[in-house]
Motif scaffolding. Structure first.
Motif, PDB file in Angstrom:
ATOM      1  N   SER A 236       0.872  -1.174   0.000  1.00 13.32           N
ATOM      2  CA  SER A 236       0.000   0.000   0.000  1.00 13.32           C
ATOM      3  C   SER A 236       0.909   1.224   0.000  1.00 13.32           C
ATOM      4  O   SER A 236       2.086   1.115   0.341  1.00 13.32           O
ATOM      5  N   GLU A 237       0.373   2.377  -0.367  1.00 14.08           N
ATOM      6  CA  GLU A 237       1.204   3.587  -0.393  1.00 14.08           C
ATOM      7  C   GLU A 237       1.677   3.955   1.010  1.00 14.08           C
ATOM      8  O   GLU A 237       2.768   4.462   1.208  1.00 14.08           O
ATOM      9  N   ARG A 238       0.801   3.694   1.987  1.00 20.31           N
ATOM     10  CA  ARG A 238       1.137   3.986   3.383  1.00 20.31           C
ATOM     11  C   ARG A 238       2.342   3.171   3.839  1.00 20.31           C
ATOM     12  O   ARG A 238       3.287   3.688   4.415  1.00 20.31           O
ATOM     13  N   GLU A 239       2.281   1.894   3.507  1.00 22.94           N
ATOM     14  CA  GLU A 239       3.364   0.972   3.856  1.00 22.94           C
ATOM     15  C   GLU A 239       4.643   1.353   3.085  1.00 22.94           C
ATOM     16  O   GLU A 239       5.750   1.322   3.617  1.00 22.94           O
ATOM     17  N   TYR A 240       4.453   1.740   1.833  1.00 26.19           N
ATOM     18  CA  TYR A 240       5.600   2.130   1.000  1.00 26.19           C
ATOM     19  C   TYR A 240       6.292   3.345   1.624  1.00 26.19           C
ATOM     20  O   TYR A 240       7.512   3.382   1.758  1.00 26.19           O
ATOM     21  N   TYR A 241       5.502   4.326   2.013  1.00 29.35           N
ATOM     22  CA  TYR A 241       6.083   5.531   2.625  1.00 29.35           C
ATOM     23  C   TYR A 241       6.839   5.170   3.896  1.00 29.35           C
ATOM     24  O   TYR A 241       7.936   5.656   4.152  1.00 29.35           O
ATOM     25  N   HIS A 242       6.247   4.324   4.669  1.00 33.95           N
ATOM     26  CA  HIS A 242       6.866   3.908   5.930  1.00 33.95           C
ATOM     27  C   HIS A 242       8.246   3.285   5.693  1.00 33.95           C
ATOM     28  O   HIS A 242       9.223   3.620   6.343  1.00 33.95           O
ATOM     29  N   GLY A 269       4.490  12.465   0.377  1.00 34.56           N
ATOM     30  CA  GLY A 269       3.884  11.522   1.313  1.00 34.56           C
ATOM     31  C   GLY A 269       3.863  10.094   0.788  1.00 34.56           C
ATOM     32  O   GLY A 269       3.324   9.198   1.435  1.00 34.56           O
ATOM     33  N   VAL A 270       4.417   9.853  -0.407  1.00 35.16           N
ATOM     34  CA  VAL A 270       4.542   8.475  -0.903  1.00 35.16           C
ATOM     35  C   VAL A 270       6.027   8.113  -0.963  1.00 35.16           C
ATOM     36  O   VAL A 270       6.499   7.289  -0.198  1.00 35.16           O
ATOM     37  N   ASP A 273       8.834  12.958   1.901  1.00 32.42           N
ATOM     38  CA  ASP A 273       8.127  13.842   2.826  1.00 32.42           C
ATOM     39  C   ASP A 273       8.176  15.264   2.237  1.00 32.42           C
ATOM     40  O   ASP A 273       9.247  15.718   1.830  1.00 32.42           O
TER      41      ASP A 273
END
Ligand code: NCD
Length: 317
Positions: A236-242, A269-270, A273
């Motif tokens: 997911s994009e969230r996981e990718y950013y993390h 945010g992907v 930052d």
């Protein structure tokens, strides 16, 4: 000036003196572009046609401004909306344009190799503005100019190219260029976004940002190229950013004076930052855009110095 090519199709074919010639002339154009009067006649009387079969904001604008500042007659063809994606149609279009006697064709195309093919069919100079996943030579040259101006050299640097390497023509052109200049390249990203055959590129591969960014001089982030993905490459994009997104914590592992680059357009945010992207103490993203105009002016100027002048040019009609 050492540069003697007819076309600018990729970095792979360029020699080190070719690259240095373009960057040295581009340095002069950076000063020129900072003047209030920015007009030269280097390309006066010449016709430049921009054919972008894929959407582009900065690259197309940059080539247009570059041509206009050099005095060329610049025309933008609206190709993205048309269905010109088949080889045969591309060639037909090229032949039609060729018959109008342009001097420079600037071409972006979604298929790797399409620009090379087109260059074989036309009489004028062709500049590759990005072909599929293959090459984007002016992007690598503008990145090199940005790095050279920030670090004072292009050799013996540690450069981390991070993120979606598999779909990135920017990464490929930069790998060729930085390799020729004897910098050490690290590719950092998830295994699913590494191209096959990566071992032959002479690079180090990392699937952990903390290790990959350790002590590097340059952090080059890449856009997650969703339009080129035909399946699920990331959870997911969230996981990718993390895991892969550049934030202050990850950047702190690089050298204290490491610069942050991104070819744009950015997915804030992907892969990065927004605050890092805007931090002018670290980010050279705006400089990259400025260098882009100068590099394109230098490349077009040098190509036009090399061209064979067709008989009849200069004859008054
Ligand atoms: C790059 C491209 O088109 O390959 N962008 C650009 O030229 N400014 C990178 C990208 O699209 O992510």
């Amino acid at each position: 000036m050492a540069f003697s090519a007819r076309h600018l199709l990729g970095i792979e074919q360029l020699s080190v003196p070719d690259i240095q010639s373009i960057l040295d002339l581009a340095d002069q154009y950076v000063d020129f572009n900072r003047k209030s009067h920015k007009h030269s006649d280097a390309l006066a009387g010449l016709t430049q046609i921009n054919m972008f079969f894929e959407n582009s904001t900065r690259t197309q604008a940059s080539f247009e401004i570059a041509g206009k500042r050099l005095g060329a007659d610049v025309m933008n063809m609206a190709m993205a909306a048309s269905s010109l994606s088949k080889g045969e149609t591309l060639i037909d279009t090229a032949l039609t344009l060729n018959a109008m006697n342009p001097d420079l064709l600037v071409v972006r195309h979604p298929h790797s190799g399409a620009v090379d093919l087109l260059a074989q069919k036309v009489k004028c100079a062709v500049l590759n503005a990005g072909d599929g996943r293959h090459e984007h030579p002016t992007q690598a040259l503008l990145d090199a100019l940005t790095i050279r101006r920030a670090k004072g050299r292009l050799h013996r640097l540690n450069v981390a190219i991070c993120g979606d390497i598999a779909h990135s023509r920017v990464a490929r052109s930069n790998i060729f260029l930085l390799g020729k200049m004897e910098s050490r390249i690290r590719l950092v990203g998830p295994k699913t976004l590494m191209p096959s055959g990566i071992d032959q590129f002479g690079v180090e591969v990392y699937d952990d940002m903390a290790k990959g960014l350790k002590d590097v001089d340059v952090v080059m982030m890449l856009r997650l190229q969703k339009e080129r993905m035909d399946g699920a490459f990331i959870p997911s994009e969230r996981e990718y950013y993390h895991r892969w997104g550049l934030n202050a914590e990850k950047l702190a592992l690089a050298k204290e004076d490491a610069i942050v680059m991104h070819p744009g357009p950015m997915n804030r945010g992907v892969e990065i930052d927004g605050e890092i992207a805007d931090d002018i103490r670290r980010s050279v993203i705006q400089e990259q855009v400025e260098m882009g105009v100068a590099v394109r002016m230098a490349a077009m100027d040098l190509l036009m110095r090399n061209r064979e002048v067709p008989s009849g040019r200069g004859v008054m009609v």
